[in-house]
Enzyme design. Structure first.
Site, short mmCIF file in Angstrom:
data_model
loop_
_atom_site.label_atom_id
_atom_site.label_comp_id
_atom_site.label_asym_id
_atom_site.label_seq_id
_atom_site.Cartn_x
_atom_site.Cartn_y
_atom_site.Cartn_z
N HIS A 1 -35.21 -6.21 -3.10
CA HIS A 1 -34.88 -5.54 -4.34
C HIS A 1 -33.58 -4.24 -4.98
O HIS A 1 -33.37 -4.32 -4.00
CB HIS A 1 -35.59 -4.31 -4.74
CG HIS A 1 -37.39 -5.24 -4.67
ND1 HIS A 1 -38.47 -4.49 -6.06
CD2 HIS A 1 -38.06 -5.28 -3.90
CE1 HIS A 1 -39.11 -5.43 -5.96
NE2 HIS A 1 -39.47 -5.95 -4.62
N ASP B 1 -32.77 -2.11 -6.31
CA ASP B 1 -32.41 -0.79 -6.50
C ASP B 1 -33.11 -0.43 -4.62
O ASP B 1 -33.56 0.58 -4.95
CB ASP B 1 -33.00 -0.18 -6.94
CG ASP B 1 -35.17 -1.10 -7.72
OD1 ASP B 1 -35.21 -2.41 -7.10
OD2 ASP B 1 -35.62 -0.36 -8.53
N GLU C 1 -50.06 -7.62 -2.19
CA GLU C 1 -49.90 -6.71 -1.20
C GLU C 1 -50.64 -5.02 -0.55
O GLU C 1 -50.57 -4.93 0.31
CB GLU C 1 -48.56 -5.85 -1.44
CG GLU C 1 -47.55 -4.69 -0.74
CD GLU C 1 -46.47 -4.51 -1.65
OE1 GLU C 1 -45.30 -3.16 -0.45
OE2 GLU C 1 -45.81 -4.61 -2.94
#
Length: 358
Positions: free
Chosen positions: A21, A23, A207
């Site tokens: 990711h 960010d 997840e």
């Protein structure tokens, strides 16, 4: 010999990364500088202290708490210059860690607070990746995945955005965010559109929520890959002398659906108790299409080299296993077949060949 695998040697070998990711991988010093520019208050202004804060705050055992840390990184990624800088540094950092191919994802809808358009956000990030890739001392190719937030209602818009920029570096689509209460089937229109456009997509599934999320992602939505997918282990019985796969686990393995596994992140969010107990060991032994990933390098204080080193320590992996994981990832990438094959045959295999002989 496993004992001869040193961290500095792991850094040197080529790696392929599918789940990272943007960010979640900022340099702490960059966050401090950008926060000062935009007037965002941080929990710490010393880069080293801030880096420790991110890892500590993310190390909660809760996916929801883990996701809260992103408020600070997203806040400093609201200008074209900020986005471009973060993307450039991402490419440089990954290349320095030996990553030769990376797919880095981000959610354009989270970067509109200062009046950028969705297209301007994507263009800034693509520009930064291009700059960083060109400047990197080691060769790297960065593909971009555009992510839609599963709790929002913009997935169709983001899917169209991804297709619009497919010839400029966007190679796929994703949905992310808290799984519980926000099933992927809420975004069927977007997935059906992507399939009509012959476009690749992965879905965060399995997840924090489990098998229903995985089943919906594959059987309802048609995901090419599973973002994490670690909870597929819930459909594998290990009580007898040999593991027994349930129908969903068997389907995932039979279809060679790639699992974008992120061990350190999974330990932080409570999906696994420790690296040694992470299902990646079992899934690798059962020959699932396992890939190794970083997820969020800042929050997990990690890198691809560190994730590999953790598996070497926990499972006794040698160069053969690390090569297998790397080739799995490259096979599963969202770029054309001939380009994947070229990286495997001309970059990955030649680099590992002398290590396997030794």
């Amino acid at each position: 010999m496993v004992a001869n695998i040193r961290y500095e040697d792991i850094v040197k070998v080529p790696k392929a990364l599918l789940h990272d990711h943007l960010d979640g991988g900022l340099r702490p010093a960059t966050i401090v500088e950008l926060a000062a520019e935009v007037g965002h208050e941080l929990p710490a202004t010393d880069p080293e202290e801030l880096g420790r804060w991110f890892v500590g705050a993310a190390d909660s055992g809760s996916l929801e708490r883990y996701l809260e840390t992103f408020a600070h990184t997203v806040a400093v990624m609201q200008t074209a210059s900020g986005l471009r800088r973060v993307a450039r540094e991402c490419a440089l950092d990954l290349a320095a860690d030996g990553v030769v191919y990376a797919e880095v994802r981000f959610a354009p809808e989270q970067h509109l607070e200062r009046d950028l358009t969705l297209d301007e956000v994507v263009e800034a990030v693509l520009g930064g990746f291009a700059e960083g890739s060109a400047e990197a001392g080691n060769p790297i190719r960065v593909g971009t995945l555009l992510t839609a937030m599963r709790h929002a209602a913009r997935s169709q818009e983001i899917a169209e955005l991804a297709v619009r920029h497919r010839d400029e570096g966007v190679v796929g689509f994703d949905i992310a965010g808290a799984e519980a209460g926000f099933p992927p089937t809420r975004h069927l229109d977007a997935f059906e559109y992507l399939q009509r456009e012959n476009f690749h997509f992965t879905i965060h599934a399995g997840e924090a929520f489990g098998l229903p999320s995985i089943w919906q992602a594959i059987q309802w939505c048609g995901a090419d890959r599973l973002g994490h997918g670690v909870r597929i282990v819930d459909d594998i019985s290990t009580e007898g002398p040999e593991p027994v796969l349930g129908r969903l686990a068997a389907y995932v393995r039979d279809k060679r659906i790639p699992l974008e596994l992120c061990p350190s992140s999974n330990v932080q969010t409570g999906a696994a108790a420790s690296i040694a107990e992470h299902p990646i060991g079992l899934l690798r032994d059962l020959r699932f299409r396992v890939t190794l990933n970083t997820d969020n390098r800042l929050m997990s204080g990690t890198s691809m080299s560190r994730e590999m080193a953790l598996l070497v320590d926990a499972f006794g992996y040698g160069w053969a296993e690390l090569r297998w994981l790397t080739i799995n990832a490259m096979k599963s990438a969202f770029i054309p077949f001939d380009e994947r094959l070229k990286i495997i045959d001309e970059v990955i295999k030649p680099a590992y060949a002398p290590l396997l002989r030794d």
